[in-house]
Motif scaffolding. Structure first.
Motif, PDB file in Angstrom:
ATOM      1  N   LEU A 162      -1.335  -5.085  -3.561  1.00  0.00           N
ATOM      2  CA  LEU A 162      -0.006  -4.673  -3.104  1.00  0.00           C
ATOM      3  C   LEU A 162       1.029  -5.263  -4.042  1.00  0.00           C
ATOM      4  CD1 LEU A 162       1.989  -3.506  -0.946  1.00  0.00           C
ATOM      5  CD2 LEU A 162       1.868  -5.768   0.166  1.00  0.00           C
ATOM      6  N   VAL A 177      -2.166  -9.121   4.075  1.00  0.00           N
ATOM      7  CA  VAL A 177      -3.053  -8.368   3.184  1.00  0.00           C
ATOM      8  C   VAL A 177      -4.445  -8.984   3.153  1.00  0.00           C
ATOM      9  CG1 VAL A 177      -1.127  -7.554   1.772  1.00  0.00           C
ATOM     10  CG2 VAL A 177      -2.373  -9.588   1.049  1.00  0.00           C
ATOM     11  N   TYR A 183      -1.880  -9.719  -5.050  1.00  0.00           N
ATOM     12  CA  TYR A 183      -0.493  -9.620  -4.601  1.00  0.00           C
ATOM     13  C   TYR A 183       0.401  -9.770  -5.821  1.00  0.00           C
ATOM     14  CZ  TYR A 183       3.563 -10.302  -1.507  1.00  0.00           C
ATOM     15  OH  TYR A 183       4.761 -10.175  -0.832  1.00  0.00           O
ATOM     16  N   MET A 241      -1.025  -0.434  -3.940  1.00  0.00           N
ATOM     17  CA  MET A 241       0.190   0.151  -3.401  1.00  0.00           C
ATOM     18  C   MET A 241       1.398  -0.558  -4.001  1.00  0.00           C
ATOM     19  SD  MET A 241      -0.283   1.094   0.626  1.00  0.00           S
ATOM     20  CE  MET A 241       1.289   1.969   0.508  1.00  0.00           C
ATOM     21  N   LEU A 258       4.688  -0.455   5.968  1.00  0.00           N
ATOM     22  CA  LEU A 258       3.372  -0.783   5.430  1.00  0.00           C
ATOM     23  C   LEU A 258       2.296  -0.888   6.496  1.00  0.00           C
ATOM     24  CD1 LEU A 258       4.362  -3.487   2.788  1.00  0.00           C
ATOM     25  CD2 LEU A 258       3.290  -1.280   2.290  1.00  0.00           C
ATOM     26  N   ARG A 260       0.291   2.472   6.593  1.00  0.00           N
ATOM     27  CA  ARG A 260      -0.082   2.886   5.244  1.00  0.00           C
ATOM     28  C   ARG A 260      -0.970   1.858   4.541  1.00  0.00           C
ATOM     29  NH1 ARG A 260       5.037   4.643   6.330  1.00  0.00           N
ATOM     30  NH2 ARG A 260       5.508   6.825   5.838  1.00  0.00           N
ATOM     31  N   LEU A 261      -0.586   0.590   4.601  1.00  0.00           N
ATOM     32  CA  LEU A 261      -1.346  -0.427   3.889  1.00  0.00           C
ATOM     33  C   LEU A 261      -2.724  -0.625   4.507  1.00  0.00           C
ATOM     34  CD1 LEU A 261      -0.994  -2.486   1.518  1.00  0.00           C
ATOM     35  CD2 LEU A 261      -0.583  -4.200   3.264  1.00  0.00           C
ATOM     36  N   SER A 271      -6.172  -0.060   2.623  1.00  0.00           N
ATOM     37  CA  SER A 271      -7.150  -1.143   2.484  1.00  0.00           C
ATOM     38  C   SER A 271      -8.568  -0.643   2.708  1.00  0.00           C
ATOM     39  CB  SER A 271      -6.827  -2.288   3.455  1.00  0.00           C
ATOM     40  OG  SER A 271      -7.139  -1.947   4.800  1.00  0.00           O
TER      41      SER A 271
END
Length: 516
Positions: free
Chosen positions: A165, A186, A194, A451, A465, A483-484, A488
């Motif tokens: 991300l 995350v 990250y 992302m 997210l 979305r995240l 994933s």
């Protein structure tokens, strides 16, 4: 790779996260990402409140990961009665962790097995596998003490080594606390990189002792702030990556260091000057004391320079001739290569955005990782980089961008994506704009996906997210959604479940368009 370990967790506790049902095709376990392989048994295990971790093998990195998990368990209402290494004595319940060699290398460095019966057994080859297994348990245990989880077995591993991300703080500044929260989030969903985009025309957010006028007032981090972020990333087994954009999008950098200016517009660095390279190397060296690697993103996107026959001045012409360069495209490749040599000498792998020409002299080094964002920028397509031998990190705009309040795809579209699909900007785009690459042919050249969030205020990030249950929704920014979390799973196990099933596990409606 560290010596393989088997982690045996004997449970005598009461509770934690989701409930599992059988049948992968219809209603699989409500985990995100879904494990690669799992099998549900008929029994259930009731989770007591007390958990005791004991290990006979003391690995400092593994123990550090355990302490992170302990904190998460306590937040869920569990009590950790014993922590740390013990002797070889016969373990006593409630909970025991053995660190002993595991058989077979099949799971890889990040893979793991979990067996839930009257006890829980975790098998892993490294502290990373153990950590991801524990994050799976944290989801299963999320309902807290007293809940039941089904007996089951899991074999799991990631399809891609890079799962990331990126957050843009140069256009919209974000607090340190936001990054600490997002790093934890995350890691819960098994993302492992990250990236922070620290610089743009709007502001420069990094501190500098050597150039004290460089940071944008009231919109920059201190070195203590950056250390907090780096410590959080390490704690959660996340690789941190700085993105300092040069030579374009550099107005704020040039404002702080005027000698870097190329022209009156003040947005491009003069890369036909040895002094510019000296300054950049000095700056990067200062930040390399903070950012430990292994990646460094140079940016290098959306910037052009004159050809020699259009030279703006004699200094530019003379420098170009000394380095046998005739075009602005050659100059850009020269810049990327020269910065690569410096960054590589410091022990980093370098990334750049798409946009350089892969087929001209000097050719950009093949070790540099290319991050496509538009997939057709200046007529260059992903396959042009693939066939030239470059590794790619899929950062394609559709569906991986959340940008400028209006450019983002829906969770339903994201559930149809996989890391071998590169969608054109600016999203949303119909599927015939997506370039789909054969996994068997290009698997070894796609290291993963990331992302990217651009120009979005902090207040809206978690909703966009992760969904409304993780943060408030701000509908002027676009529809909140998971979305995240959907991403994933796609980058961990892209071929695992149907889009409908994934969306249901994420709490989203499912897409009914004909193109699947």
């Amino acid at each position: 790779m560290k010596s393989p370990v088997a982690v045996v967790v004997n449970l005598f506790f009461f509770g934690l996260f989701f409930i599992i049902t059988p049948a992968r095709a219809q209603s699989p376990v409500p985990l995100i990402p879904l494990p690669q392989e799992y099998k549900i048994s008929d029994c259930n295990l009731k989770l007591p409140a007390q958990i005791s971790f004991k290990s006979i093998h003391h690995d400092s990195v593994l123990i550090s990961s355990l302490y992170t998990i302990y904190d998460d368990l306590r937040e869920l209402g569990f009590f950790i009665s014993e922590v740390g290494a013990t002797s070889n004595q016969k373990p006593a319940k409630p909970l025991t962790v053995f660190l002993t060699p595991a058989d077979g290398p099949e799971l890889g460095n990040e893979g793991y097995e979990i067996i839930i019966d009257k006890d829980i057994t975790i098998l892993a080859h490294s502290h990373l596998g153990f950590y991801w297994a524990c994050n799976t348990l944290l989801q299963l245990f999320g309902l807290g003490p007293g809940s039941d989880i089904p007996c089951m077995s899991i074999r799991d591993w990631p399809d891609f080594s890079y799962r990331g991300l990126m957050i843009d703080v140069a256009r919209q500044f974000h607090t340190v606390d936001f990054h600490l929260d997002m790093i934890k989030a995350v890691s819960r969903f098994k993302l492992n990189h990250y990236m922070i985009h620290f610089s743009a025309n709007q502001s420069f957010t990094l501190p500098s002792d050597k150039f004290p006028n460089l940071p944008t007032p009231d919109r920059h981090y201190s070195k203590a702030d950056l250390k907090k972020i780096m410590d959080a990333a390490k704690k959660h087994n996340i690789t941190f990556i700085p993105l300092i954009t040069v030579p374009g999008h550099s107005a704020a950098l040039i404002e702080g260091i005027p000698e870097l200016r190329f022209d009156e517009q003040g947005r491009r660095i003069n890369i036909a000057s040895d002094k510019s390279y000296e300054v950049l190397e000095e700056l990067f060296s200062e930040w390399m004391d903070i950012f430990t690697g292994p990646y460094w993103h140079l940016g290098a996107d959306e910037v052009n320079y004159p050809d020699l026959d259009e030279s703006p001045n004699d200094a530019y012409s003379n420098w170009m001739r000394r380095h046998n360069l005739e075009s602005g495209d050659q100059l850009k490749n020269y810049f990327i290569n020269r910065m690569y040599e410096f960054i590589r000498s410091k022990g980093y792998k370098m990334m750049v955005w798409e946009g350089f020409k892969p087929d001209i002299h000097p050719q950009v080094h093949k070790e540099i990782i290319v991050c496509p964002f538009d997939i057709k920028f200046q007529g260059i397509m992903p396959n042009d980089y693939f066939t030239s031998g470059y590794s790619m990190l899929n950062t394609a705009w559709t569906p991986l961008y959340i940008a400028n309040k209006i450019y983002m795809t829906t969770p339903e579209v994201m559930a149809l994506w996989n890391p071998f699909m590169f969608g054109a900007g600016r999203s949303p785009q119909p599927f015939n704009y997506w370039k789909k690459y054969d996994a068997a042919t290009w698997r070894n050249q796609i290291i993963g996906a990331q992302m990217c969030v651009w120009d979005i205020e902090e207040k809206a990030q978690k909703g966009l997210l992760l969904g409304n249950q993780y943060g408030p929704g701000f509908h002027d920014y676009g529809r909140p959604g998971a979305r995240l979390r959907i991403f994933s799973e796609k980058v961990w196990n892209g071929a695992g479940a149907s889009p409908k099933d994934l969306l249901e596990r994420a709490g989203e409606s499912y897409w009914t368009h004909d193109q699947h």
